[in-house]
Design a protein around this motif. Structure first.
Motif, PDB file in Angstrom:
ATOM      1  N   UNK A   1       1.854   1.797  -3.495  1.00 27.28           N
ATOM      2  CA  UNK A   1       0.704   2.265  -4.263  1.00 27.28           C
ATOM      3  C   UNK A   1       0.404   3.719  -3.938  1.00 27.28           C
TER       4      UNK A   1
ATOM      5  N   UNK B   1     -10.392   2.641  -1.395  1.00 26.45           N
ATOM      6  CA  UNK B   1     -10.577   4.068  -1.220  1.00 26.45           C
ATOM      7  C   UNK B   1      -9.701   4.822  -2.207  1.00 26.45           C
TER       8      UNK B   1
ATOM      9  N   UNK C   1      -9.388  -2.311   1.980  1.00 23.64           N
ATOM     10  CA  UNK C   1     -10.320  -1.192   1.988  1.00 23.64           C
ATOM     11  C   UNK C   1      -9.614   0.089   1.582  1.00 23.64           C
ATOM     12  N   UNK C   2      -8.442   0.317   2.159  1.00 20.34           N
ATOM     13  CA  UNK C   2      -7.679   1.516   1.817  1.00 20.34           C
ATOM     14  C   UNK C   2      -7.365   1.539   0.319  1.00 20.34           C
ATOM     15  N   UNK C   3      -7.088   0.370  -0.192  1.00 21.69           N
ATOM     16  CA  UNK C   3      -6.810   0.254  -1.619  1.00 21.69           C
ATOM     17  C   UNK C   3      -8.045   0.685  -2.423  1.00 21.69           C
TER      18      UNK C   3
ATOM     19  N   UNK D   1       0.826  -1.198   0.000  1.00 20.92           N
ATOM     20  CA  UNK D   1       0.000   0.000   0.000  1.00 20.92           C
ATOM     21  C   UNK D   1       0.865   1.255   0.000  1.00 20.92           C
TER      22      UNK D   1
ATOM     23  N   UNK E   1      -0.841   8.578  -5.475  1.00 17.52           N
ATOM     24  CA  UNK E   1      -1.069   9.946  -4.997  1.00 17.52           C
ATOM     25  C   UNK E   1      -0.003  10.907  -5.455  1.00 17.52           C
TER      26      UNK E   1
END
Lengths: 267, 626, 99
Positions: free
Chosen positions: A56, C64, C60-62, A53, A61
């Protein structure tokens, strides 16, 4: 456990640039600060055993979203300055109290909970993929559709159909003449001014300088030179050797930059 | 043949449709189609009549089922025809007189550009009138009732390019509406009391109903009859209805349509038999109208309006007879038939006179026409003698019977009704003689440009036939009480009652009054000079000339209060009803105006609202959850 | 150090973002505030994922992030359309919502 050092670094790296959202003047500065926040968050994710994450986050972002923001900022003009005076009565107080209220409420709750964290499951791509394409495969597909829709929606939103008929060159010219503009091209700078430098205005048949022949930018910067002033300058710096030099090139000492019109005033 | 009676209605109706739809293409032959349709109806009716004669009197009523009309659960009504002696009488009268008037109209309307349309309306009228008398239920009767009203309206306003004629048509239509309302109310009452609208069910159940119910229905029926038959207080339209072409006046406003009210009452005999009070009202209305019409007729100088007043008066006789109960029904219809002949004949005669006098109607400019128009004079004279009740002409047999019947009874009634009928006979003699002498006798008071001449044969032949009827029909039908026996299956057998005065005395009194009236008229209008313009006269005469101010009375009694009521209702509607709605709306608008300020258009204010809401929600969860 | 502190950090970032949305009139800056709020939520999700030792929070964060990406695309397109129509991106200008 997460190292406290990482936490505090991340905390400072995110909260301080985030405050620029409230206090910075220029949108570009804010965008760069948010890029910094995003990087900080990526670090936090890595620290929280979610390396995939984190990557990512950087890619999406800082790499895509914030760059898109910057693009749009450039598109609408970086000089879109904001009037900082508040126009809505009481809006500042409302903002202060609601933001503070939310922070206070959440922190007060969170400060009272005590949890014993479980053993970490590292969110590497393989693990994530198992969950993503396992339990959440339907959500995943739906989100794919959403992304396509969003792309198409953006295309539609930014597409402007031509509402007026296309104007031909002759029509543009006619309109311009009607508006009182010069029927012909503007004279080039330097023409008939004994010098073809861009900062020297052209001369009209009576010998007067044509101010608007010089680029508007140079004029704004006070870098336009007057023809007469330039001639005297030229005569002052001329020496007998000039004629002896091949091609009439100026001598080496004439390279010294002379102050232009306006620069002297500033000094 | 009796089952084919629907042809009676269908043929004229089809003819009317053809004439109306074919347009100008039918102009050349349209009037003959109209005559043929009416004639066909007469032939069909006559054949059916012959067939009916061959039956025993008890079997003469035939029901013809046409189709299931209103198959409702509670109300199951079939469209059907009832052919019995009463309706057959009307069928013969309508088709025979109607056909004659059709023929007459061919010549009378020859120079009118819209003759085809005229015949279409006439055919429509004949069809509707036949439907009215043949219907076997009040509802189907109502269809015919409205149909004749429509035809009457169309024909009164036939020359509607003249404003007052169009107004007259509207007036007739409106006044008739009031009567129609009565019929609708009557039908509603019948349905609520008896649960049916067909004659068979209603009339057979009538004896079981209470007197109050029957009185209510009877009075409503009387209202309907008053509207259609121009009886007091709905009499005002008939005089103005003379705006229509004269054949229309003869057919619709003398012989047939205006007598529909009498038909309605005689048809509803069982209802009235059970409601003595309603009967008295019917007789009173008839007696009053008979005197009123006679008085108006005495003062009118317009030949058609004088005849219209006479019609009103004569229908008053019929209503009086119908109000007398079983002893009067047959005489009412008897007088109706003879009146249909002699009054139609006189209207046609008047039309012939108008034809000769360039459509003038002022009798003061007539006079001495007997030399110029012999046929008209003779035929009109026969009608005149008939209406006077001079023996042995028709009127004597029908009217004297009514006078006799009016004198039957106990208490005040025979004296009042009989007296009215007796005086009416004298008055009738006076005003009809006045009309006759002013028109045909005395000195010529013609305007300069007129050259009286006899009308063409197409007009005189129907007049002659009607004159023969006026003269001898009464004698023929009265011989051996033929007509009374013929109608007995419908009206019921009436016990013979002795009048309060001996019959010979009554006849003598009647004849003396008639002679006196006629003589007085001869002295004043036959022998003496008649001024060319109406002389100033007493208040009573002026009142009679102005129809006893019926329009003013109507205006004061009905129109003004109606207008005030309407204005009041409009005001109440505007201030109370609309006011409530508007105030409420204004309240909501004010609320919207107030809440509009929340919608200041600032996105950030909306965002602030959202966040405040979020804070509240979180606060509730946190505080409530802990 | 307890990962719950990251949730507190997320709450702070969230309130900063919300304050930015309320206060800034530049539509792009306000939009960045929205992004910051989304990221704060993401941070909370990841922290919870760590606390529970399960990967669902990360997924979930992914999600989002995906939704945020779509939102950014459309939102910026709206801002550009707004700018074309009015030559400004100030949020105070489009007062057509005024009742």
């Amino acid at each position: 456990m997460v190292s406290p050092v990482l936490f505090w670094v991340v905390a400072i790296l995110t909260v301080v640039p985030a405050l620029s959202l409230l206090f910075a003047r220029k949108a570009v500065h804010i965008a760069m600060s948010i890029v910094c926040v995003m990087v900080g968050l990526a670090a936090a994710y890595v620290g929280l055993d979610a390396p995939f994450l984190g990557v990512v986050q950087i890619v999406v972002y800082t790499g895509a979203v914030m760059m898109l923001f910057l693009f749009v900022l450039m598109l609408v003009g970086v000089d879109q300055r904001e009037d900082t005076r508040e126009t809505i009565k009481g809006q500042r107080w409302i903002a202060f109290f609601t933001a503070g209220g939310i922070a206070f409420l959440l922190i007060s709750v969170l400060g009272r909970v005590s949890i014993a964290p479980q053993a970490a499951r590292v969110g590497n791509p393989e693990e994530i993929a198992l969950v993503l394409f396992g339990r959440y495969v339907l959500v995943m597909e739906v989100l794919g559709a959403l992304l396509i829709t969003a792309a198409v929606g953006a295309l539609i939103m930014t597409h402007t159909p031509r509402l007026t008929p296309r104007r031909t060159q002759s029509e543009v010219q006619a309109a311009r003449v009607l508006a009182g503009a010069d029927p012909v091209n503007k004279p080039m700078p330097g023409v008939f001014a004994r010098h073809n430098a861009l900062d020297v205005p052209a001369r009209d048949p009576e010998g007067k300088p044509i101010e608007h022949s010089v680029s508007r930018v140079l004029e704004a910067r006070h870098q336009m030179s007057d023809g007469d002033e330039f001639r005297t300058r030229l005569e002052n710096t001329s020496n007998p050797e000039d004629s002896q030099l091949p091609n009439g090139a100026p001598s080496a000492d004439s390279d010294e930059r002379t102050p232009r019109i306006g620069e002297e005033d500033q000094k | 043949m009796l089952t084919l009676t629907w042809l009676l209605i269908a043929v004229p109706l089809a003819s009317a449709a053809v004439l109306l739809l074919a347009g100008r293409r039918a102009d050349a032959w349209g009037h003959w189609l109209g005559v043929a349709a009416s004639g066909t109806a007469f032939v069909v009716g006559f054949v059916a009549f012959l067939q009916m004669l061959g039956l025993e009197s008890e079997e003469r009523a035939t029901s013809v089922h046409l189709f299931s009309w209103i198959p409702g659960g509670e109300l199951n009504l079939d469209a059907g025809l009832l052919v019995d002696p009463l309706s057959m009488t009307f069928v013969l009268l309508i088709t025979f007189v109607g056909t004659l008037i059709h023929v007459y109209s061919v010549a009378y309307m020859e120079h009118d550009a819209d003759r085809r349309r005229f015949f279409a309306y006439l055919n429509l009228f004949v069809a509707a009138m036949l439907l009215l008398v043949l219907a076997d239920s009040y509802l189907l009767l109502f269809v015919g009732w409205e149909g004749v009203g429509l035809a009457s309206y169309l024909l009164i306003g036939f020359w509607n390019f003249k404003r007052e004629y169009a107004t007259a048509a509207n007036k007739a239509f409106f006044v008739n509406r009031i009567g129609d309302l009565g019929l609708i109310f009557a039908m509603g009452l019948m349905f609520s009391y008896f649960g049916a609208l067909d004659f068979d069910s209603v009339l057979s159940q009538a004896p079981e109903a209470t007197t109050a119910q029957l009185t209510a229905i009877g009075l409503m029926l009387l209202l309907a009859a008053c509207g259609k038959s121009a009886q007091f207080p709905l009499q005002s339209w008939l005089g103005d209805a003379m705006a229509g072409p004269t054949p229309v006046s003869a057919l619709i406003h003398a012989a047939t349509m205006v007598t529909a009210g009498v038909y309605l009452i005689v048809r509803s005999a069982p209802i009235f038999n059970g409601a003595p009070n309603a009967q008295v009202v019917v007789a009173a209305v008839g007696a009053f109208t008979l005197i009123l019409g006679a008085l108006i007729g005495m003062a009118k100088d317009d030949i058609k309006k004088a005849l219209a007043a006479s019609t009103m008066s004569q229908i008053g006789y019929m209503m009086l007879a119908a109000g007398l109960g079983p002893i009067g029904y047959a005489f009412a219809i008897f007088h109706l038939v003879t009146h249909g002949f002699f009054k139609a004949g006189m209207f046609l005669g008047a039309g012939s006179v108008m034809h000769a006098m360039n459509d003038q109607v002022d009798m003061r400019r007539f006079g001495a026409l007997k030399g110029a128009m012999v046929v008209t004079w003779v035929t009109f004279g026969l009608g005149w003698l008939a209406i006077l009740g001079v023996p042995p002409f028709s009127g004597f047999f029908s009217k004297d019977k009514i006078i006799e019947a009016a004198f039957v009874g106990e208490g005040w009634q025979p004296w009042v009704f009989g007296g009215a009928a007796l005086i009416g006979a004298g008055l009738t003699a006076f005003y009809m003689s006045r009309l006759f002498f002013m028109t045909f006798h005395g000195k010529a008071r013609w305007t300069d440009e007129v050259h009286p001449h006899e009308s063409p044969a197409l007009m005189t032949v129907p007049m002659m036939i009607l004159a023969v009827g006026s003269a001898f029909l009464g004698l023929f039908l009265a011989m051996g009480d033929r007509f009374t026996h013929w109608l007995e299956p419908v009206t019921g057998h009436a016990e013979h009652h002795e009048p309060v005065l001996p019959v010979p005395v009554l006849i003598a009194l009647t004849l003396i009054l008639v002679a006196a009236g006629g003589l007085l008229a001869w002295l004043r209008y036959g022998r003496a000079e008649v001024p060319e313009t109406a002389p100033s006269a007493s208040l009573a005469t002026l009142a009679a000339r102005n129809d006893f101010f019926q329009d003013s009375v109507n205006r004061a009694v009905v129109q003004r209060p109606g207008q005030h009521l309407t204005r009041t209702l409009v005001y109440v509607d505007a201030t109370v009803v609309d006011g409530a709605v508007n105030k409420q709306a204004r309240g909501w608008a004010g609320l919207g105006e107030a809440s509009r300020r929340l919608q200041n258009g600032q996105v950030r204010s909306y965002a602030a609202t959202m966040l405040v809401g979020l804070v509240i929600v979180v606060a509730v969860i946190v505080v409530g959850g802990l | 150090m307890n990962p719950i502190n990251f949730v507190i950090l997320a709450a702070i970032l969230f309130s900063i973002g919300s304050a930015a949305v309320l206060l800034r009139r530049n539509a792009i800056v306000a939009f960045m505030g929205v992004e910051l709020m989304l990221n704060a939520a993401n941070l909370a999700l990841v922290a919870f994922s760590r606390i529970h030792g399960q990967l669902d929070g990360q997924v979930m964060a992914f999600f989002v992030m995906v939704v945020a990406a779509a939102e950014v695309v459309v939102g910026l397109a709206i801002i550009i359309a707004l700018f074309r129509a009015r030559q400004t991106i100030s949020l105070d200008e489009p007062a057509e919502l005024k009742g």
